[in-house]
Write a protein that holds these residues in place. Structure first.
Motif, PDB file in Angstrom:
ATOM      1  N   ALA A 190       0.837  -1.189   0.000  1.00  0.00           N
ATOM      2  CA  ALA A 190       0.000   0.000   0.000  1.00  0.00           C
ATOM      3  C   ALA A 190       0.875   1.243   0.000  1.00  0.00           C
ATOM      4  CB  ALA A 190      -0.925   0.015   1.216  1.00  0.00           C
ATOM      5  N   THR A 191       0.349   2.300  -0.612  1.00  0.00           N
ATOM      6  CA  THR A 191       0.973   3.614  -0.548  1.00  0.00           C
ATOM      7  C   THR A 191      -0.066   4.599  -0.025  1.00  0.00           C
ATOM      8  OG1 THR A 191       2.384   3.104  -2.448  1.00  0.00           O
ATOM      9  CG2 THR A 191       2.190   5.411  -1.803  1.00  0.00           C
ATOM     10  N   LEU A 192       0.309   5.317   1.032  1.00  0.00           N
ATOM     11  CA  LEU A 192      -0.578   6.299   1.649  1.00  0.00           C
ATOM     12  C   LEU A 192      -0.014   7.689   1.386  1.00  0.00           C
ATOM     13  CD1 LEU A 192      -1.097   4.559   5.119  1.00  0.00           C
ATOM     14  CD2 LEU A 192      -2.232   4.070   2.941  1.00  0.00           C
ATOM     15  N   PHE A 193      -0.806   8.544   0.772  1.00  0.00           N
ATOM     16  CA  PHE A 193      -0.379   9.892   0.429  1.00  0.00           C
ATOM     17  C   PHE A 193      -0.912  10.862   1.485  1.00  0.00           C
ATOM     18  CE2 PHE A 193      -0.756   7.359  -3.401  1.00  0.00           C
ATOM     19  CZ  PHE A 193       0.487   7.551  -4.001  1.00  0.00           C
ATOM     20  N   VAL A 194      -0.001  11.420   2.287  1.00  0.00           N
ATOM     21  CA  VAL A 194      -0.365  12.213   3.456  1.00  0.00           C
ATOM     22  C   VAL A 194       0.035  13.670   3.238  1.00  0.00           C
ATOM     23  CG1 VAL A 194      -0.128  12.456   5.955  1.00  0.00           C
ATOM     24  CG2 VAL A 194      -0.005  10.177   4.902  1.00  0.00           C
ATOM     25  N   ALA A 292      -6.640  -1.119   9.024  1.00  0.00           N
ATOM     26  CA  ALA A 292      -5.532  -1.244   9.974  1.00  0.00           C
ATOM     27  C   ALA A 292      -4.312  -1.851   9.290  1.00  0.00           C
ATOM     28  CB  ALA A 292      -5.964  -2.100  11.166  1.00  0.00           C
ATOM     29  N   ASP A 293      -4.515  -2.849   8.432  1.00  0.00           N
ATOM     30  CA  ASP A 293      -3.405  -3.451   7.703  1.00  0.00           C
ATOM     31  C   ASP A 293      -2.718  -2.419   6.799  1.00  0.00           C
ATOM     32  OD1 ASP A 293      -3.902  -5.867   8.903  1.00  0.00           O
ATOM     33  OD2 ASP A 293      -4.815  -6.810   7.137  1.00  0.00           O
ATOM     34  N   ALA A 294      -3.513  -1.538   6.204  1.00  0.00           N
ATOM     35  CA  ALA A 294      -2.938  -0.522   5.324  1.00  0.00           C
ATOM     36  C   ALA A 294      -2.035   0.425   6.100  1.00  0.00           C
ATOM     37  CB  ALA A 294      -4.055   0.259   4.637  1.00  0.00           C
ATOM     38  N   PHE A 295      -2.438   0.795   7.308  1.00  0.00           N
ATOM     39  CA  PHE A 295      -1.593   1.662   8.122  1.00  0.00           C
ATOM     40  C   PHE A 295      -0.359   0.910   8.632  1.00  0.00           C
ATOM     41  CE2 PHE A 295      -5.364   4.363   8.267  1.00  0.00           C
ATOM     42  CZ  PHE A 295      -4.796   5.633   8.168  1.00  0.00           C
ATOM     43  N   LEU A 296      -0.482  -0.394   8.837  1.00  0.00           N
ATOM     44  CA  LEU A 296       0.665  -1.193   9.271  1.00  0.00           C
ATOM     45  C   LEU A 296       1.677  -1.406   8.158  1.00  0.00           C
ATOM     46  CD1 LEU A 296      -1.021  -4.020  11.397  1.00  0.00           C
ATOM     47  CD2 LEU A 296       0.740  -2.452  12.207  1.00  0.00           C
ATOM     48  N   LEU A 297       1.174  -1.703   6.967  1.00  0.00           N
ATOM     49  CA  LEU A 297       2.031  -2.145   5.870  1.00  0.00           C
ATOM     50  C   LEU A 297       2.334  -1.040   4.863  1.00  0.00           C
ATOM     51  CD1 LEU A 297       3.365  -4.784   4.899  1.00  0.00           C
ATOM     52  CD2 LEU A 297       1.297  -5.255   3.573  1.00  0.00           C
ATOM     53  N   GLY A 298       1.536   0.028   4.886  1.00  0.00           N
ATOM     54  CA  GLY A 298       1.630   1.035   3.848  1.00  0.00           C
ATOM     55  C   GLY A 298       2.900   1.882   3.906  1.00  0.00           C
ATOM     56  N   ARG A 299       3.372   2.239   2.728  1.00  0.00           N
ATOM     57  CA  ARG A 299       4.483   3.174   2.590  1.00  0.00           C
ATOM     58  C   ARG A 299       3.909   4.589   2.567  1.00  0.00           C
ATOM     59  NH1 ARG A 299       6.805   5.204  -2.095  1.00  0.00           N
ATOM     60  NH2 ARG A 299       5.526   3.759  -3.288  1.00  0.00           N
ATOM     61  N   ARG A 300       4.451   5.475   3.371  1.00  0.00           N
ATOM     62  CA  ARG A 300       3.914   6.825   3.524  1.00  0.00           C
ATOM     63  C   ARG A 300       4.655   7.796   2.619  1.00  0.00           C
ATOM     64  NH1 ARG A 300       4.389  11.396   7.079  1.00  0.00           N
ATOM     65  NH2 ARG A 300       2.394  12.037   8.000  1.00  0.00           N
ATOM     66  N   GLU A 301       3.891   8.532   1.800  1.00  0.00           N
ATOM     67  CA  GLU A 301       4.467   9.562   0.955  1.00  0.00           C
ATOM     68  C   GLU A 301       3.857  10.910   1.334  1.00  0.00           C
ATOM     69  OE1 GLU A 301       4.535   9.123  -3.219  1.00  0.00           O
ATOM     70  OE2 GLU A 301       5.461   7.116  -3.183  1.00  0.00           O
ATOM     71  N   VAL A 302       4.695  11.888   1.589  1.00  0.00           N
ATOM     72  CA  VAL A 302       4.220  13.223   1.948  1.00  0.00           C
ATOM     73  C   VAL A 302       3.918  14.005   0.663  1.00  0.00           C
ATOM     74  CG1 VAL A 302       4.791  15.379   3.103  1.00  0.00           C
ATOM     75  CG2 VAL A 302       5.522  13.196   4.092  1.00  0.00           C
ATOM     76  N   VAL A 303       2.734  14.611   0.629  1.00  0.00           N
ATOM     77  CA  VAL A 303       2.310  15.394  -0.527  1.00  0.00           C
ATOM     78  C   VAL A 303       1.996  16.820  -0.082  1.00  0.00           C
ATOM     79  CG1 VAL A 303       1.482  13.381  -1.777  1.00  0.00           C
ATOM     80  CG2 VAL A 303      -0.084  14.613  -0.271  1.00  0.00           C
ATOM     81  N   GLU A 304       1.620  17.665  -1.009  1.00  0.00           N
ATOM     82  CA  GLU A 304       1.390  19.064  -0.701  1.00  0.00           C
ATOM     83  C   GLU A 304       0.300  19.248   0.344  1.00  0.00           C
ATOM     84  OE1 GLU A 304      -0.059  21.427  -3.923  1.00  0.00           O
ATOM     85  OE2 GLU A 304      -1.293  19.812  -4.713  1.00  0.00           O
TER      86      GLU A 304
END
Length: 309
Positions: A190-194, A292-304
């Motif tokens: 997973a990729t989470l765009f924060v 919950a799995d997405a927050f555990l396994l996800g890669r975090r990318e910072v966006v604007e």
């Protein structure tokens, strides 16, 4: 049987848009009290807090909690301790541990706990589940994109830890997919765009697969402008099934097979009354577990940074 006397906690957008109309048209319930710090409802006893409502309206049989998930555990525990049935808006809690604890407390209290997933009650979902039951799943594609400024204006809690960000609508898609697919599936990446000024993601890409290896891909986006997209496509050995418009339309190979007016929240309250009558609970945490799995396994990318207006 006399109507179930119910109290509503939280008078925000979802309560006014969905819960109040559903309760007003359901003879199984009588809305006798509301609790809100900043709002009231004409013709119904209103209280500034849940505690005040429970003290001031002891005749209550049940309580519906429409508050943010981060405060819901303590509220639901209190309601159950007072001997009332509980309906939880989605998601049922901020963590899996909280929901598991509430399930135990409901058993101890001998009261109904209903963790609702309103999108599972969309008109196309049940026939989709039936059609897919005998099919081999080959691929699933989820596109769940909406405008946060339209659907969640000013809701700052959404961006805090536990608020879930784009998973607040995304969990609706997951509730449908876990409800219609015949096999369990598991997150692979997973990729989470924060946004740089927020704590919760504004977009997410998820890759799952089921036990047979069929890929399941999801794309969630909180910045969709124009027409909103709430679609699920399932490729099978017998053709493509599509649930569109949040599950209100069912297509098979592009042909519309089922469509009906949206009745998600009326259906929720019908189910809640059934569960109370049967003296049992219904708590499925599968959609929340995938988040919950997405927050555990996800890669975090910072966006604007995200700006409300």
């Amino acid at each position: 049987m006399p109507p179930i006397k119910i109290g509503l906690v939280g008078l925000g957008k979802i309560a006014r848009d969905q819960h109040l109309p559903a309760l007003g048209n359901n003879p199984d319930f009588e809305l006798v009290a509301v609790a809100s710090r900043n709002a009231s409802l004409e013709g119904v006893a209103d209280f500034a807090s849940l505690e005040a409502m429970l003290d001031g309206a002891p005749e209550l049989d049940a309580v519906a909690l429409c508050t943010p998930p981060t405060v819901r555990h303590a509220q639901a525990r209190l309601v159950l301790a007072r001997g009332k049935h509980v309906l939880l808006e989605k998601p049922p809690g901020a963590t899996l541990s909280e929901v598991e604890d509430l399930t135990r407390q409901a058993e101890v209290a001998g009261r109904t706990l209903f963790a609702t997933w309103h999108s599972r009650h969309a008109p196309g979902v049940a026939p989709a589940r039936e059609w897919l039951a005998a099919r081999e799943i080959q691929r699933v594609e989820i596109q769940w994109k909406e405008d946060v400024r339209v659907w969640h204006p000013g809701q700052e809690w959404l961006w805090e830890p536990g608020g879930m960000g784009v998973f607040d609508p995304g969990i609706n898609a997951l509730s449908i997919v876990t409800g219609i697919l015949p096999n369990a599936f598991f997150l692979r990446e997973a990729t989470l765009f924060v946004p740089e000024n927020r704590q919760a993601p504004i977009a997410a890409n998820l890759a799952f697969s089921d036990a047979a290896g069929a890929p399941i891909e999801a794309e969630f986006d909180f910045l969709q402008s124009g027409p909103q997209t709430w679609d699920i496509h399932v490729d099978t050995d017998a053709g493509r099934l599509t649930l569109s418009k949040g599950g209100s339309q069912l297509f098979i190979d592009g042909r519309l097979e089922h469509e009906a007016p949206e009745q998600e929240y009326p259906s929720l309250y019908t189910r809640f009354a059934e569960l109370i009558g049967e003296s049992r609970s219904e708590v499925d945490v599968a959609p929340l577990r995938h988040v919950a799995d997405a927050f555990l396994l996800g890669r975090r990318e910072v966006v604007e940074a995200f700006v409300e207006t």
